[in-house]
Design a protein around this motif. Structure first.
Motif, PDB file in Angstrom:
ATOM      1  N   UNK A  89       4.408  -9.553 -19.687  1.00 18.01           N
ATOM      2  CA  UNK A  89       5.660 -10.309 -19.822  1.00 18.01           C
ATOM      3  C   UNK A  89       5.550 -11.322 -20.956  1.00 18.01           C
ATOM      4  N   UNK A  90       4.421 -11.989 -21.081  1.00 18.45           N
ATOM      5  CA  UNK A  90       4.231 -12.946 -22.170  1.00 18.45           C
ATOM      6  C   UNK A  90       4.388 -12.264 -23.526  1.00 18.45           C
ATOM      7  N   UNK A  91       3.801 -11.097 -23.663  1.00 15.70           N
ATOM      8  CA  UNK A  91       3.890 -10.367 -24.928  1.00 15.70           C
ATOM      9  C   UNK A  91       5.335  -9.960 -25.238  1.00 15.70           C
ATOM     10  N   UNK A  92       6.070  -9.526 -24.224  1.00 16.75           N
ATOM     11  CA  UNK A  92       7.475  -9.173 -24.434  1.00 16.75           C
ATOM     12  C   UNK A  92       8.272 -10.393 -24.885  1.00 16.75           C
ATOM     13  N   UNK A  93       8.073 -11.518 -24.210  1.00 17.21           N
ATOM     14  CA  UNK A  93       8.804 -12.743 -24.563  1.00 17.21           C
ATOM     15  C   UNK A  93       8.428 -13.228 -25.954  1.00 17.21           C
ATOM     16  N   UNK A  94       7.171 -13.084 -26.317  1.00 17.69           N
ATOM     17  CA  UNK A  94       6.750 -13.470 -27.658  1.00 17.69           C
ATOM     18  C   UNK A  94       7.405 -12.567 -28.705  1.00 17.69           C
ATOM     19  N   UNK A  95       7.497 -11.291 -28.394  1.00 13.35           N
ATOM     20  CA  UNK A  95       8.081 -10.324 -29.329  1.00 13.35           C
ATOM     21  C   UNK A  95       9.586 -10.528 -29.509  1.00 13.35           C
ATOM     22  N   UNK A  96      10.305 -10.774 -28.404  1.00 17.56           N
ATOM     23  CA  UNK A  96      11.762 -10.863 -28.460  1.00 17.56           C
ATOM     24  C   UNK A  96      12.285 -12.282 -28.615  1.00 17.56           C
TER      25      UNK A  96
END
Length: 134
Positions: A89-96
């Motif tokens: 989830x952290x990676x998704x939020x960082x990406x988007x």
């Protein structure tokens, strides 16, 4: 254990089905065509492998500007409790991004505490039309 996270890297149907089965998440395991469509039509897939073996992934649908629906977060039970779901989830939020996009998901009853612990809020105004077939 050597975990490697990847964004939008190929995941095979059989290995995804195995993660679904080993995670406890209810998905149409055994319907390879449907799983393939689920993967093909996702906007974002973040996978995690342990020495090449898929052990978890996140699948999301987004417009990249207003909202993102996280449709799957699955982690093999042998790897749960190690922060893998949180990292996906952290990676998704960082990406988007976090300022413009609202993140939405539905939770299995046993996972509600996990989502609350990592910052999701319960929504009481969600509505669902259930699938006729699993």
């Amino acid at each position: 254990m050597r975990l490697e996270y990847k964004i939008n890297e190929y995941c095979g149907v059989k290995e995804v089905e195995e993660v679904f089965s080993k995670s406890g998440i209810r998905r149409p395991v055994g319907d390879g065509d449907r799983i393939q469509r689920m993967l093909d039509n996702a906007d974002e897939v973040i996978s995690v492998r342990d020495e090449g073996k898929l052990i978890g992934f996140l699948r999301a649908i987004t417009d990249y500007s207003y909202c993102c629906y996280i449709s799957d977060i699955a982690v093999d039970k042998d790897y749960q409790g190690q922060g893998i779901g949180k990292e996906l989830i952290r990676m998704l939020r960082e990406r988007l991004g976090e300022e413009e996009i609202q993140y939405i998901l539905t939770s299995a009853p046993r996972a509600v505490g996990f989502y609350e612990k990592i910052g999701f809020e319960r929504a009481d105004k969600a509505f669902v039309i259930k699938r006729k077939n699993n």
